[in-house]
Design a protein around this motif. Structure first.
Motif, PDB file in Angstrom:
ATOM      1  N   UNK A 188       0.839  -1.203   0.000  1.00 20.74           N
ATOM      2  CA  UNK A 188       0.000   0.000   0.000  1.00 20.74           C
ATOM      3  C   UNK A 188       0.873   1.251   0.000  1.00 20.74           C
ATOM      4  N   UNK A 189       1.889   1.277   0.848  1.00 18.64           N
ATOM      5  CA  UNK A 189       2.784   2.430   0.906  1.00 18.64           C
ATOM      6  C   UNK A 189       3.469   2.668  -0.438  1.00 18.64           C
ATOM      7  N   UNK A 225       8.706   9.770   4.479  1.00 19.13           N
ATOM      8  CA  UNK A 225      10.152   9.942   4.274  1.00 19.13           C
ATOM      9  C   UNK A 225      10.396  10.945   3.142  1.00 19.13           C
ATOM     10  N   UNK A 226       9.659  10.755   2.048  1.00 19.14           N
ATOM     11  CA  UNK A 226       9.856  11.643   0.906  1.00 19.14           C
ATOM     12  C   UNK A 226       9.476  13.079   1.249  1.00 19.14           C
ATOM     13  N   UNK A 260      21.947  11.988  -0.839  1.00 18.26           N
ATOM     14  CA  UNK A 260      22.669  11.376   0.274  1.00 18.26           C
ATOM     15  C   UNK A 260      21.684  10.838   1.317  1.00 18.26           C
ATOM     16  N   UNK A 261      20.740  11.689   1.746  1.00 17.98           N
ATOM     17  CA  UNK A 261      19.765  11.259   2.754  1.00 17.98           C
ATOM     18  C   UNK A 261      18.849  10.156   2.220  1.00 17.98           C
ATOM     19  N   UNK A 262      18.456  10.240   0.960  1.00 14.21           N
ATOM     20  CA  UNK A 262      17.630   9.192   0.343  1.00 14.21           C
ATOM     21  C   UNK A 262      18.358   7.858   0.396  1.00 14.21           C
ATOM     22  N   UNK A 293      13.952   5.155  10.278  1.00 17.11           N
ATOM     23  CA  UNK A 293      12.571   5.568  10.510  1.00 17.11           C
ATOM     24  C   UNK A 293      12.452   7.040  10.099  1.00 17.11           C
ATOM     25  N   UNK A 294      11.234   7.538  10.056  1.00 16.39           N
ATOM     26  CA  UNK A 294      11.034   8.954   9.723  1.00 16.39           C
ATOM     27  C   UNK A 294      11.695   9.821  10.791  1.00 16.39           C
TER      28      UNK A 294
END
Length: 199
Positions: free
Chosen positions: A30-31, A109-110, A124-126, A135-136
């Motif tokens: 779903x996510x 996250x996005x 970099x963070x992605x 986690x978020x």
């Protein structure tokens, strides 16, 4: 009697495991689909309505779209969220990257990544969030603590290509002991050459 209780406990434990695994798989699917849907919506609006421009009439159309979609599908399509979807598609134009990352990162996250102005910092963070299963909250803390900037100050290998620099920065973060030893045995030029050759 005792054997029956043990068998029943074993069965209920196995069933719980099956149920929890299925729930996790459904949540992941779903996510992923929601994230991909939001990317497609953002891309369509950017390309077809706005023509990748921010004309005044385009803003009115987006507002009208938001009103219609919110009536039909709920608050997830309010104007603020449509703008996020548009920004998402603009900042992450490569569908393959989005498709791969969305299997590990949530829409939330996005949203956190959208606040990063620097393209290399965002990448970099992605990469780190996906590879380290952040986690978020962890992602937000890493951004707030300026991990990218701190890594950038240590890994000042500016003449490397974008991909090689990113690899080096991730190695520095993921394997700090190895990285510091590598810098004591190799000069910066040797380290650059090693990274370029290995990727």
């Amino acid at each position: 009697m005792k054997k029956e209780v043990t068998l029943q406990e074993s069965l209920i434990t196995d069933l719980r495991t099956l149920i929890n695994e299925a729930r996790n798989k459904v949540a992941l699917i779903v996510n992923t689909e929601i994230t991909l849907l939001y990317w497609h919506i953002g891309k369509r609006i950017n390309e077809e309505v706005l023509g990748n421009q921010r004309a005044e009439y385009g803003k009115q159309i987006v507002s009208t779209l938001s009103t219609q979609l919110t009536k039909e599908y709920g608050r997830g399509f309010e104007l603020r969220n449509l703008r996020r979807m548009m920004q998402f598609a603009e900042l992450f134009p490569d569908f393959q990257i989005v498709a791969t990352a969305s299997q590990q990162l949530s829409w939330s996250h996005f949203i956190e990544l959208l606040s990063i102005k620097n393209d290399l910092g965002r990448e970099f963070y992605l990469t780190m969030a996906a590879s380290e299963s952040w986690s978020i909250r962890t992602l937000r803390n890493k951004i707030d603590s300026m991990l990218y900037e701190r890594t950038l100050s240590v890994v000042s290998l500016r003449r490397l290509s974008k991909q090689n620099w990113l690899t080096c920065a991730i190695m520095r973060y993921s394997h700090p002991t190895w990285f510091s030893k590598a810098l004591t045995f190799w000069n910066l030029q040797d380290l650059k050459e090693y990274i370029v050759k290995s990727h």
